[in-house]
Write a protein that holds these residues in place. Structure first.
Motif, PDB file in Angstrom:
ATOM      1  N   ASP A 162       0.842  -1.185   0.000  1.00 42.89           N
ATOM      2  CA  ASP A 162       0.000   0.000   0.000  1.00 42.89           C
ATOM      3  C   ASP A 162       0.885   1.246   0.000  1.00 42.89           C
ATOM      4  O   ASP A 162       1.603   1.497   0.969  1.00 42.89           O
ATOM      5  CB  ASP A 162      -0.904  -0.009   1.229  1.00 42.89           C
ATOM      6  N   ALA A 195      -6.862   9.323   6.603  1.00 42.05           N
ATOM      7  CA  ALA A 195      -5.478   9.031   6.262  1.00 42.05           C
ATOM      8  C   ALA A 195      -4.751   8.359   7.423  1.00 42.05           C
ATOM      9  O   ALA A 195      -5.000   8.665   8.595  1.00 42.05           O
ATOM     10  CB  ALA A 195      -4.756  10.326   5.889  1.00 42.05           C
ATOM     11  N   LYS A 254      -1.826   7.906   9.947  1.00 41.07           N
ATOM     12  CA  LYS A 254      -0.869   8.846  10.516  1.00 41.07           C
ATOM     13  C   LYS A 254      -0.324   8.315  11.837  1.00 41.07           C
ATOM     14  O   LYS A 254      -0.956   7.499  12.511  1.00 41.07           O
ATOM     15  CB  LYS A 254      -1.523  10.212  10.736  1.00 41.07           C
ATOM     16  N   ALA A 273       0.111   4.265   0.497  1.00 42.82           N
ATOM     17  CA  ALA A 273      -0.327   5.277   1.453  1.00 42.82           C
ATOM     18  C   ALA A 273       0.061   4.954   2.889  1.00 42.82           C
ATOM     19  O   ALA A 273      -0.195   5.745   3.787  1.00 42.82           O
ATOM     20  CB  ALA A 273      -1.853   5.443   1.363  1.00 42.82           C
ATOM     21  N   ASP A 326       3.225   4.271   5.078  1.00 46.64           N
ATOM     22  CA  ASP A 326       4.679   4.243   5.241  1.00 46.64           C
ATOM     23  C   ASP A 326       5.036   5.108   6.441  1.00 46.64           C
ATOM     24  O   ASP A 326       5.022   6.333   6.366  1.00 46.64           O
ATOM     25  CB  ASP A 326       5.386   4.750   3.990  1.00 46.64           C
TER      26      ASP A 326
END
Length: 420
Positions: A192, A248, A250, A194, A196
């Motif tokens: 994925d 998202a 985070k 998105a 990291d």
């Protein structure tokens, strides 16, 4: 040996068949499990058990071993590092992928499959380093899942919805760089883009993660191991990741300095396991470290509140007095811990039983509210290296280790402590 009715176990399993959790998913149990192990589970005859997953009516077992037997020890089967048995009867199944090195972690997959991670380079007759999805029916690899690590190992995997979370000592999966932690498409193994966290350990040999846990609602991930930084922020051995539904990914505004101090030289990380409670409100972390002292977190179990932001101190700490803890399973009514400990409630112990210490060889249950050991005490003797695998299931608590006795009975490296 005290007999247990297989029919009772079958009834219990059928009642919960639709609620089998993924590996590391918290499962609520209203009371402590029995100290009398179920009699029908198979035996592992050598090495050690390191991981479990439950897929429908099948228990998958991973580790570092070569052979297993039925419960009566009459029939021996060649099952290198990975095997499966019927959860309700103990029948050993034909599933035999024969990985060429140890399996450290397992997770329930869709469509009668299981994900396996470890040190292997070959599994089910083909090359696929450190990760594979396997069909339980015949032990073959699922061809669509092509993820493979570049080197090192996979030490913890969790399957949740469309994703597979993987942690270990790798630095890439396929051609994509990911230091120690990645989220993959559960069907294909694609990384994925998105997700990291850019983990780093500038003062250590490398990032090496030991365990993952995911809250029941899938919105927070816990990571423990040899790590000092995440997303450019300081994090001492514990990283919390927020993954809100539709939002998202985070780094969570949650951290602790409890594990900022070193234990004995040579332990770049001394954390070994983490689990969330069934409400997703608390996390319990277990540690080794070969050092003792009331102001140190070596060889301890500790609970943390996930609520709030910023610095978090432990709510309670339970010290073994110098012996390692490797595994943890929180069922709401108890926090089970496994290792090679001799005592719990032992903050003043120095490889001795200090004031207030209670004997709990190799396995124990801690009261989630008080942080003190409960009366539950099946005893693993001998203690060996330790109990590295604990998994709460609808049937009870699965215990994997490198020794052969628990609850006063022979159970070769594998036992089920049934729901009482």
């Amino acid at each position: 040996m005290r007999r247990r009715l297989i029919a009772a176990a079958a009834t219990a399993m059928a009642a919960f068949a639709v609620a089998i959790p993924a590996a590391h998913a918290a499962l609520n149990q209203p009371a402590a499990v029995s100290t009398n192990p179920a009699d029908f589970t198979p035996n592992v005859t050598d090495g050690e058990v390191r991981a479990f997953a439950v897929v429908g009516d099948t228990v998958v077992v991973g580790g570092d071993f070569d052979t297993v037997t039925d419960a009566q020890r009459k029939v021996r089967y060649n099952r290198k590092n990975l095997f499966a048995y019927r959860a309700t009867t103990g029948e050993i199944l034909p599933f035999a992928p024969q990985p060429d090195a140890p399996v450290f972690t397992l997770a329930t997959g869709p469509n009668n499959t299981v994900y396996a991670g470890g040190q292997f380079k070959r599994i089910a007759g083909g090359e696929q380093r450190g990760l594979a999805q396997l069909n339980l029916a015949d032990g073959s690899r699922v061809p669509a899942f092509t993820a493979a690590i570049n080197w090192g190992d996979s030490r913890s995997v969790i399957a949740q919805g469309p994703w597979l979370y993987v942690a270990g000592s790798f630095s890439a999966i396929g051609s994509t760089q990911r230091i120690g932690l990645a989220r993959l498409n559960a069907a294909t193994g694609a990384v994925d883009p998105a997700f990291d966290l850019k983990l780093a350990a500038p003062h250590l040999t490398r990032v090496k993660l030991e365990d993952l846990a995911l809250t029941p609602d899938g919105t927070r991930l816990a990571v423990v191991g040899a790590v000092e930084q995440a997303a450019g922020q300081w994090r001492a051995q514990v990283v919390m990741v927020d993954m809100p539904a539709g939002g998202a990914v985070k780094l969570a505004d949650w951290y602790t300095d409890a594990y900022a101090h070193e234990c004995r030289a040579g332990f770049e990380t001394y954390l070994r396991g983490v689990d969330f409670d069934p409400t997703g409100t608390y996390a319990t972390i277990v540690a080794t470290g070969r050092k003792w002292g009331e102001n140190l977190m070596c060889d301890t179990a500790a609970r943390f509140d996930l609520r709030g932001t910023g610095l978090h101190k432990p709510l309670w700490v339970n010290h073994t007095g110098g012996d390692s803890l490797y595994s943890v399973a929180d069922t709401g009514s108890a926090v089970y811990v496994g290792g090679h400990q001799r005592w719990m409630d032992n903050p003043q112990g120095r490889e001795t039983a200090g004031p207030g210490a209670v004997s709990r060889p190799g396995i124990a249950a801690i009261d989630p509210k008080t942080g003190k050991a409960t009366a539950w005490n099946p005893q693993r003797n001998p203690r060996g290296v330790g109990a590295r695998a604990l998994l709460a299931t609808p049937q009870g608590l699965l215990v994997g280790s490198d020794t052969e006795r628990i609850g006063g009975e022979y159970h070769g490296r594998l036992a089920l402590m049934p729901v009482a």
